[in-house]
Scaffold this active site. Structure first.
Site, PDB file in Angstrom:
ATOM      1  N   GLN A 625      74.259  91.066 -30.736  1.00  0.00           N
ATOM      2  CA  GLN A 625      73.190  90.172 -31.165  1.00  0.00           C
ATOM      3  C   GLN A 625      71.787  90.712 -30.904  1.00  0.00           C
ATOM      4  O   GLN A 625      70.818  90.156 -31.406  1.00  0.00           O
ATOM      5  CB  GLN A 625      73.354  88.811 -30.479  1.00  0.00           C
ATOM      6  CG  GLN A 625      74.664  88.127 -30.852  1.00  0.00           C
ATOM      7  CD  GLN A 625      74.747  86.702 -30.339  1.00  0.00           C
ATOM      8  OE1 GLN A 625      73.875  86.220 -29.641  1.00  0.00           O
ATOM      9  NE2 GLN A 625      75.818  86.023 -30.698  1.00  0.00           N
ATOM     10  N   HIS A 626      71.664  91.816 -30.177  1.00  0.00           N
ATOM     11  CA  HIS A 626      70.330  92.255 -29.723  1.00  0.00           C
ATOM     12  C   HIS A 626      70.293  93.782 -29.646  1.00  0.00           C
ATOM     13  O   HIS A 626      70.594  94.350 -28.595  1.00  0.00           O
ATOM     14  CB  HIS A 626      70.073  91.657 -28.341  1.00  0.00           C
ATOM     15  CG  HIS A 626      68.682  91.770 -27.825  1.00  0.00           C
ATOM     16  ND1 HIS A 626      68.184  92.908 -27.241  1.00  0.00           N
ATOM     17  CD2 HIS A 626      67.664  90.885 -27.796  1.00  0.00           C
ATOM     18  CE1 HIS A 626      66.944  92.716 -26.852  1.00  0.00           C
ATOM     19  NE2 HIS A 626      66.608  91.495 -27.176  1.00  0.00           N
ATOM     20  N   PHE A 627      69.954  94.491 -30.687  1.00  0.00           N
ATOM     21  CA  PHE A 627      69.496  94.082 -32.001  1.00  0.00           C
ATOM     22  C   PHE A 627      70.435  94.651 -33.059  1.00  0.00           C
ATOM     23  O   PHE A 627      71.200  95.568 -32.764  1.00  0.00           O
ATOM     24  CB  PHE A 627      68.084  94.628 -32.280  1.00  0.00           C
ATOM     25  CG  PHE A 627      67.021  94.204 -31.316  1.00  0.00           C
ATOM     26  CD1 PHE A 627      66.465  92.935 -31.407  1.00  0.00           C
ATOM     27  CD2 PHE A 627      66.570  95.050 -30.318  1.00  0.00           C
ATOM     28  CE1 PHE A 627      65.462  92.535 -30.543  1.00  0.00           C
ATOM     29  CE2 PHE A 627      65.586  94.650 -29.440  1.00  0.00           C
ATOM     30  CZ  PHE A 627      65.032  93.384 -29.547  1.00  0.00           C
ATOM     31  N   VAL A 632      71.134  96.856 -27.653  1.00  0.00           N
ATOM     32  CA  VAL A 632      70.596  97.106 -26.325  1.00  0.00           C
ATOM     33  C   VAL A 632      70.739  95.819 -25.513  1.00  0.00           C
ATOM     34  O   VAL A 632      70.676  94.719 -26.065  1.00  0.00           O
ATOM     35  CB  VAL A 632      69.112  97.544 -26.411  1.00  0.00           C
ATOM     36  CG1 VAL A 632      68.261  96.467 -27.042  1.00  0.00           C
ATOM     37  CG2 VAL A 632      68.566  97.946 -25.058  1.00  0.00           C
TER      38      VAL A 632
END
Length: 741
Positions: A625-627, A632
């Protein structure tokens, strides 16, 4: 009414009856027109004979003008009519399995035929796949499904996404009259004021719905079903059309139920002239177990929503069971619909013009929810700023917002900026985030609002704002990443934002060009109801790969170990803890602690110490979900890990044993937390370690406050430093919704 006269009261029952009668008359002509259009489409969709597998949806048209091609809107609103073209040609007794795929593009060349003899037919070969065409364009492909191997069921995610409607409504069922009102565009009168689009030009309002297929919707459960995306129940009746195949009508009826849910979620609010189409390029399966007749009892539909999304346009999919008298007659799998804007509508967005979406204060927003969705995982090159040249670039990695449940920015309300790539200090962005009524980060933190959520709500708008100001145009042929470098934040008052809209204010205070990147400083403020509750400053860096690789940690590349590793021999009072099952600290995604070592009276200040260690797993939830294309671990997760380390110290040293109920961990009002990041944690790293040094413990009755400083290591390199971690511990009853703020 004359000035000064008093209105004559009307009995509520009489008023309701009068309004219902007027509403029915107002919609009658609209619905009659829709029925006429559907009948006209059905007349045009006649099958061809022979073994040719191309069925034309623009067949003989009973006028002297000859055949007229269907528009996309007519085709998709006539779902049953279009599929009826294939239904009349498919051999069989009305049972079995049928695969339907709606197409988004026509083939460049001739369509290859896939024909084979039907077993036992003894006649000429019949095709197994039928292509329905509108002129030269393929609309849909329909085929018999062998049912072996079985159709795969969509896996249930380990962490189903929180339902995130674009507008909230308490409506949980819909009568026939309310469905008719929706078909006529009366969304605000049915769903509530949050759906009001008064003031838009007619062409920007949702397109009228076709004739109603549902009798009523008996239940709408937004968190229902195995996927926690929605469970719908409805009833319907078959039309008395003799000799007409039933399964196209079943698909159309189930699609109508998905349409109702899409508008119930408010997905239409972000598109001008929103209209529903079948979801393209995704096969759906129809399993027919019996053939209901119009004379039988009503159809009962149970739709389990399996997926909701915004990219490339709002869409949803679902599995539907259809029964008659308790007997299963059909099952639909992976049925999907999408919402599209009016043909020819301009979706380019700008920070200085209004769109079709209202903000929480009732004004027209400059960017709808579709823009942050694109910033999270969409195609930037297909969505450009108004009056800005196309972003011609080849790099895949660009500055992104988090996606999924980590996305905490909904729409941009107002902005004041300079020219594209001007980066004028003082430019500002006002954006909004609708906090779910039961957000995952509170639910998985034992009812507490964690620092992780506050940081993400505050720091995501600056990243998007810089992209809109011009960062997306920098280094278009090189991967460019966004990383938070440092910041400060202060909680101004206790607040429980669940179910509220958080107003985000971001101001650019400075711009610095770097060799291979740039750096932006911002001030930020979070408010609810116009009252600020969280303020701070932060710095974002935008780095090419070469510049990002120069990060060497906080100690100039030196490997400085945690305090405990520098204390031979180990302190005598050292205690080992396994915190995996301690749900008081967090569970699910918020379970950030595993193995820990506690030293009462240890640390740099001699007031207490805790060191925690956690392995890095390539499938850790935050990487997905990130990114997007740039996975990360978010710095906010590392900060939250240190907050939880302070919580663990308080729990396992007896500091909060005197509380009358389960401890509630909050953030101390008025204290400023400071963080610095000089490295990143990626999938290939081995472990994360975090230490906290307790500076002070304050006791005020049943309230315990702790102040601490901490650091985070990636493998052996110290990369985060967090100062003045201020934790407040109270009895759980004080953390109930409605008592804070």
């Amino acid at each position: 009414m004359r000035p000064g006269s008093r209105p004559v009261p009307v009995p509520p029952a009489a008023l309701a009856a009068t309004m219902a009668e007027q509403l029915q008359r107002a919609h009658a002509s609209v619905l009659d027109a829709h029925r006429a259009i559907s009948a006209w489409q059905l007349a045009r969709t006649v099958p061809l004979t022979g073994t040719e597998d191309v069925l034309r949806a623009n067949g003989p048209y009973p006028t002297d003008d000859g055949p007229a091609p269907l528009t996309g809107h007519e085709v998709y609103d006539g779902t049953a009519a279009v599929l009826g073209t294939a239904a009349d040609a498919l051999p069989g007794d009305g049972t079995g399995a049928i695969e339907v795929t709606w197409c988004s593009t026509a083939p460049d060349g001739p369509t290859a035929l896939d024909a084979h003899p039907t077993p036992g037919s003894g006649g000429p070969p019949l095709p197994s796949r039928w292509h329905i065409r509108d002129g030269d364009r393929v609309i849909a492909v329909v085929a018999r499904h062998p049912q072996a191997p079985p159709w795969p069921r969509r896996p249930v995610p380990h962490y189903p996404r929180d339902p995130r409607p674009l507008a909230r409504t308490p409506v949980e069922r819909l009568s026939a009259a309310e469905l008719d009102a929706l078909a006529g565009g009366e969304f605000a009168s049915v769903f509530g004021a949050a759906f009001d689009q008064h003031g838009l030009p007619p062409e920007a309002l949702p397109a009228p719905w076709p004739a109603r297929l549902l009798a009523e919707v008996t239940a709408i459960e937004p968190r229902g079903g195995a996927y926690a995306q929605g469970l719908l129940r409805a009833t319907a009746h078959l039309p008395a059309d003799e000799g007409t195949a039933v399964w196209p009508r079943l698909i159309a009826t189930a699609s109508d139920l998905l349409r109702v849910y899409a508008f119930h979620r408010g997905f239409h609010l972000c598109l001008p002239g929103a209209r529903t189409t079948p979801l393209t390029d995704r096969p759906a399966l129809v399993e027919l177990f019996d053939t209901p007749t119009p004379q039988q009892a009503e159809l009962r539909l149970e739709m389990e929503v399996t997926e909701l999304g915004m990219i490339p346009r709002p869409f949803l999919t679902g599995d539907c069971r259809i029964t008659v008298g308790g007997q299963l007659v059909a099952r639909l799998r992976d049925l999907g619909i999408a919402l599209r804007e009016r043909p020819g509508a301009d979706l380019a967005f700008g920070l200085e013009r209004e769109g079709c979406r209202r903000s929480a204060d009732g004004r027209w927003a400059v960017c709808s929810e579709l823009v942050p969705a694109v910033a999270a995982e969409g195609n930037y090159r297909a969505h450009t700023l108004h009056d800005v040249p196309d972003l011609h670039g080849t790099a895949q990695v660009r500055p992104r917002l988090p996606r999924g449940d980590m996305l905490m920015l909904d729409r941009c309300r107002q902005a004041e900026t300079g020219a594209w790539r001007d980066y004028r200090p003082g430019s500002w962005l006002a954006s909004e985030y609708d906090v779910p009524e039961d957000p995952w980060y509170v639910r998985e933190s034992s009812g507490a609002l964690p620092q992780l959520a506050l940081m993400e709500i505050a720091l995501q708008p600056p990243g998007m704002f810089s992209g809109l100001l011009g960062v997306l145009g920098e280094y278009p042929d090189q991967d460019l990443t966004c990383r938070n470098l440092d910041g400060t934040a202060r909680l101004l008052r206790e607040v429980d934002p669940r179910g509220a809209t958080v107003e985000q204010r971001t101001t650019l205070t400075s711009h610095t060009a770097l060799p291979g990147g740039l750096m932006h400083r911002y001030d930020f403020t979070l408010s609810t109801g116009g009252e600020p509750f969280y303020t701070g400053k932060t710095v974002h860096g935008y780095f090419t790969r070469e510049l990002l690789a120069q990060q060497q940690g906080l100690d100039g590349g030196r490997l400085v170990p945690p305090w405990l590793d520098r204390c031979p021999p180990p302190p005598a009072q050292l205690r080992h803890l396994d915190l995996r099952e301690d749900t008081r600290l967090g569970h699910g995604r918020m379970a950030l602690l595993e193995d820990a070592i506690l030293v009462p009276g240890g640390g740099a200040h001699g007031a207490g110490y805790l060191l925690c260690t956690k392995p890095v797993h390539p499938d850790d939830w935050y990487f997905e979900q990130h990114f997007f294309q740039d996975p990360v671990m978010p710095g906010s997760a590392g900060v939250q890990m240190l907050y939880q380390a302070v919580h663990a110290y308080a729990l396992h040293t007896g500091l909060v044993d005197h509380l009358l109920s389960q401890p509630h961990f909050g953030i101390t009002v008025g204290e400023e937390v400071r963080w610095t990041y000089r490295g990143q944690i990626l999938r290939e790293h081995q472990q994360v370690r975090g230490e906290v040094h307790i500076r002070e413990v304050r006791r005020e009755g049943e309230v315990v406050r702790l102040l601490a400083d901490g650091s985070v290591w990636r493998d052996d390199l110290r990369i985060y430093q967090v100062d003045n971690i201020a934790v407040q511990v109270t009895s759980a009853r004080r953390g109930n919704k409605g008592e804070a703020g």
